[in-house]
Design a protein around this motif. Structure first.
Motif, mmCIF file in Angstrom:
data_model
loop_
_atom_site.group_PDB
_atom_site.id
_atom_site.type_symbol
_atom_site.label_atom_id
_atom_site.label_comp_id
_atom_site.label_asym_id
_atom_site.label_seq_id
_atom_site.Cartn_x
_atom_site.Cartn_y
_atom_site.Cartn_z
ATOM 1 N N THR A 1 -0.533 6.438 -3.524
ATOM 2 C CA THR A 1 -0.905 6.488 -3.106
ATOM 3 C C THR A 1 -2.149 6.300 -4.550
ATOM 4 N N ARG B 1 0.677 -1.438 -0.232
ATOM 5 C CA ARG B 1 0.505 -0.338 -0.206
ATOM 6 C C ARG B 1 0.808 1.001 -0.165
ATOM 7 N N ALA C 1 -3.211 1.787 -2.311
ATOM 8 C CA ALA C 1 -3.017 2.414 -1.015
ATOM 9 C C ALA C 1 -5.019 3.152 -1.571
#
Length: 438
Positions: free
Chosen positions: A18, A15, A237
């Motif tokens: 972004t 994750r 993520a």
């Protein structure tokens, strides 16, 4: 199914990338783009080149339909990997450890490690052959030089996962550009090429054609790719809501489908160039990479053709071996929760591939590399169903997947693909073993 709490797959990059929260489609597509390209290199690795070259030189464009069928199977299986990774937060190796006994998990880990070593062997030989063709280096020296790519991988991992993805994309694009130029030079008959994508009964009736077709199918779907994809899709993520998980599945599937379409183009191009340059010029027994390299420029009348072929082979070997390393880390951590420093993991994988390559070259000579490549593909074929069947089983499990479970039509199609792959690989293995003793 109980799921014990343990570290996520590839924790150093888990994750870490972004994902935009807005509604901009292209920004989200860019954020999710990457894992599919790491997976796609396994579908255009040096292990596939020999079968594509042999198929094109012997039978023209006829086996393009087999390449298309193989690619459609790959798209389906890789979409299941995305679904498993996003829905459960587990990669395929972790899911196996959750579901099976320690003894079964250990067995699956061992055969997967053997398959990864076999795959790495094929990539190592492919890169070494490319260095020999391009620069005249002995294969033994090429094998040793190729092993040094560990330095590049460790450097990029320290910089971030996006750098690893960027390198792989650059190498894949290099392969694509080289073969786009080869297609231009070879000037194939477009109508005949399109007709080659239509399946013919002749493929099943001609034993020699069927054998090469099975080789193409058997070497296309790499088992380590299934473990790899279900893990690296979790580098994004996304927000942990049902809606965002569906979004991650959709974009992840789109990413892998686009990347595998590029793999379809490259595999098709290898066969098309082989058919146009060799089959229709009377050279219908070209079956190895070195011979194809030597003949391309003279037959096409373009001096740079062979150089582009060698450059694409080098990019193919390097990109594939980088992803095999990541897969090795994933299966080791997932199956047995054994975590090694990145440099030690890479060194171990490299030694397992280098030693048999050097031994065979030193004892039987450089002409033995073709047999070694075939042997590596047989080992991969043996392991494939041990990855495909659990993947289909897990993604069809309502209790594990919840609302993300495969719908009925997808379950039926996935099990059909798993059965076809198992039968084809058993057939290919039997034919290969019988060939050794004949």
């Amino acid at each position: 199914m109980s799921r014990p709490p343990y570290e996520p797959s590839l924790p150093e990059v888990y994750r870490s990338i972004t994902v935009p929260t807005g509604n901009n489609f292209w920004r989200k597509l860019l954020a999710y783009a990457g894992p599919g390209y790491l997976v796609s290199v396994g579908y255009m690795d040096p292990g596939n080149w020999a079968t594509d070259i042999a198929g094109g030189s012997r039978f023209g464009y006829t086996l393009l339909s087999v390449i298309l069928l193989s690619n459609l199977m790959a798209v389906l299986l890789q979409s299941l990997c995305v679904r498993l990774g996003v829905a459960t937060g587990r990669d395929l190796a972790q899911a196996c450890r959750d579901a099976f006994s320690p003894r079964v998990s250990f067995f699956l880990w061992v055969i997967c490690e053997i398959a990864i070593a076999a795959c790495d062997l094929a990539e190592l030989l492919g890169s070494a052959i490319a260095l020999q063709l391009l620069f005249g280096l002995p294969l033994v020296l090429g094998v040793c030089i190729t092993a040094l790519d560990v330095i590049a991988l460790l450097f990029l991992q320290n910089k971030g996962f996006r750098y690893v993805e960027a390198l792989i994309v650059m190498l894949v694009v290099t392969i694509g550009v080289c073969f786009a130029a080869q297609l231009f030079f070879s000037r194939p008959n477009l109508g005949a090429v399109l007709a080659g994508y239509i399946p013919r009964q002749e493929i099943l009736q001609n034993p020699e054609m069927l054998y090469i077709a099975m080789g193409i199918l058997g070497a296309t779907v790499m088992p380590h790719n299934l473990y790899l994809h279900s893990s690296i899709v979790q580098t994004r993520a996304w927000q942990p809501t049902q809606q965002k998980r569906w979004e991650a599945i959709h974009f992840g599937t789109l990413d892998s489908t686009v990347a595998l379409s590029l793999a379809l183009f490259i595999n098709s191009a290898i066969l098309i160039v082989s058919a146009a340059a060799f089959h229709f010029s009377g050279y219908r027994d070209v079956a190895d990479i070195q011979e194809a390299y030597q003949l391309l420029s003279p037959l096409l009348g373009v001096g740079v053709a062979s150089t582009l072929f060698g450059l694409a082979l080098l990019a193919s070997g390097q990109s594939s071996t980088l992803t095999a390393t990541l897969a090795g880390q994933i299966v080791m951590e997932g199956f047995v929760n054994l975590r090694l420093p990145a440099w030690l993991r890479r060194l171990t994988t490299r030694l397992v591939a280098i030693i048999p390559a050097l031994v065979v070259i030193l004892i039987w000579g450089e002409k033995s590399t073709g047999s070694l490549l075939v042997f590596s593909q047989v080992i991969l074929s043996l392991q494939l169903s041990f990855a495909v069947i659990p993947l289909v089983m897990f993604t069809s499990d309502q209790e594990l997947m919840g609302e993300f479970v495969n719908p009925i039509w997808l379950k039926a199609l996935a099990w059909l693909v798993a059965l076809v792959i198992a039968l084809l690989n058993i057939w290919l293995l039997l034919q290969t073993v019988l060939g050794w003793f004949s």
